[in-house]
Design an enzyme around this catalytic site. Structure first.
Site, short mmCIF file in Angstrom:
data_model
loop_
_atom_site.label_atom_id
_atom_site.label_comp_id
_atom_site.label_asym_id
_atom_site.label_seq_id
_atom_site.Cartn_x
_atom_site.Cartn_y
_atom_site.Cartn_z
N ASP A 60 0.64 1.36 13.17
CA ASP A 60 0.57 0.26 12.20
C ASP A 60 1.60 -0.79 12.60
OD1 ASP A 60 -0.37 -1.19 10.06
OD2 ASP A 60 0.82 -0.11 8.55
N ARG B 130 0.82 -1.21 0.00
CA ARG B 130 0.00 0.00 0.00
C ARG B 130 0.85 1.26 0.00
NH1 ARG B 130 -3.37 -0.05 5.38
NH2 ARG B 130 -1.21 -0.37 5.94
N PHE B 131 1.99 1.18 0.73
CA PHE B 131 2.86 2.32 0.99
C PHE B 131 3.72 2.70 -0.21
CE2 PHE B 131 4.82 -1.69 2.12
CZ PHE B 131 5.98 -1.64 1.36
N LYS C 159 12.84 3.49 0.27
CA LYS C 159 11.39 3.32 0.24
C LYS C 159 10.83 4.42 -0.66
CE LYS C 159 7.69 3.21 3.70
NZ LYS C 159 7.53 3.21 5.15
#
Ligand code: ADE
Length: 314
Positions: A148, A27-28, A44
């Site tokens: 999370d 998702r990220f 990332k």
């Protein structure tokens, strides 16, 4: 005369990063193994529409005292333009073993390894949750809720200690300041505490820390379920509730299971015959209590895993 004096400030040049291998996608965005000079780092990449997570994550990493053994090491951020496409990058230390989830899929763990992983993970979470006063010229670190917490967001270092990563949803609680957006059904369904699944509207600091502790109970269960210490079979790695609802639970599935039926991942009977695992099982049950106020704090879980049953080695 300095010839650069009247020049406009130039943007910081990008680092000479070579992307080597895609390690994770979600998702990220995506996580890459990359080379920077002579070492490996993790990159990332956030999609532009998720600039909020990129901002939040770097804001958290840049807080005073965040250079901690059990928090993933932050290196920096970049805005990269790839043709017309803008990419937001976050660069951190690379951990070869990847996430705890990946590690447990591929490996079972001994009692000693499990203790080491659990203790180091709890050091990280307890540090995150705690305030650190301003000292030695450094500012104060506020309490931070992760929001999370899950085995995919814990990384395994080469010595098998763990560190916590992925702060894109984190909230900091600075005394006297509003933490900002504090509503919402955020996080990963499988790890959501009953009060989150029920959609309770607003939470304060302690409520957010307790939501992390519920998720932490799930991660400790994942560790325990792959531990070879008990006298009995160790099954294949499973996510929490995978047995009960499989790989892709809907919100309604989770609500029925966790809120209405108050189900939790199974604690196997043979685990309880091992003194150390029995103690850990009761700690886990106190983490995922339906009553948020009854849950243990990260400090307390750390103390239990660090000081209990040090003499057991099987
Ligand atoms: N997966 C997610 N983040 C990572 C990191 N920093 N190193 C290795 N694998 C990862």
């Amino acid at each position: 005369v300095d010839p650069s004096r009247d020049q406009p400030p130039s943007p910081t040049p990008n680092r000479p990063l070579k992307l080597i291998e895609l390690r994770a996608r979600g998702r990220f965005g995506s996580v890459w193994k990359a080379q920077l000079h002579e070492s490996y780092v993790a990159v990332k990449k956030f999609p532009l529409h998720d600039q909020q997570s990129w901002n939040t994550e770097q804001d958290i990493y840049r807080l005073p005292h965040m250079n901690h053994e059990n928090i993933l090491k932050f290196i920096g951020t970049e805005r990269r333009a790839d043709n017309l496409n803008i990419e937001l990058w976050l660069i951190t230390e690379f951990q070869q073993y990847g996430s705890l989830c990946e590690y447990l899929k591929g490996n079972t763990i001994s009692w000693t390894e499990m203790r080491k992983m659990a203790e180091s993970m709890m050091r990280g979470l307890s540090f995150l949750h705690d305030e650190v006063p301003a000292i030695c010229g450094k500012g104060a670190k506020p309490a931070i809720a992760h929001r999370d917490f899950k085995s995919k967001n814990v990384l395994v270092k080469s010595d098998l200690t763990c560190c916590i990563a992925d702060f894109g949803l984190a909230l900091k609680f600075e005394p006297g300041k509003n933490p900002g957006e504090t509503h919402g059904l955020v996080g990963t369904r499988r790890y959501m505490a009953p009060e989150v699944l029920e959609g309770a509207i607003s939470f304060n600091r302690d409520a957010f820390l307790r939501i992390d502790m519920y998720a932490c109970g799930m991660v400790l269960w994942e560790l325990m379920s792959r531990c070879t210490a008990a006298d009995g079979p160790v099954g294949e790695y499973q996510l929490p509730f995978e047995d009960e609802i499989g790989q892709h639970p809907t919100l309604e599935d989770m609500q029925e299971l966790v809120v209405i039926n108050k189900v939790r991942p199974a604690i196997k009977e043979h685990w309880l015959k091992h003194t150390g695992l029995e103690a850990l099982a009761s700690t886990i049950e106190e983490c995922w209590d339906h009553d948020a106020e009854a849950r243990l704090s990260a400090d307390c879980v750390l103390e239990r895993v660090a000081y209990a049953e040090r003499s057991i080695y099987t």
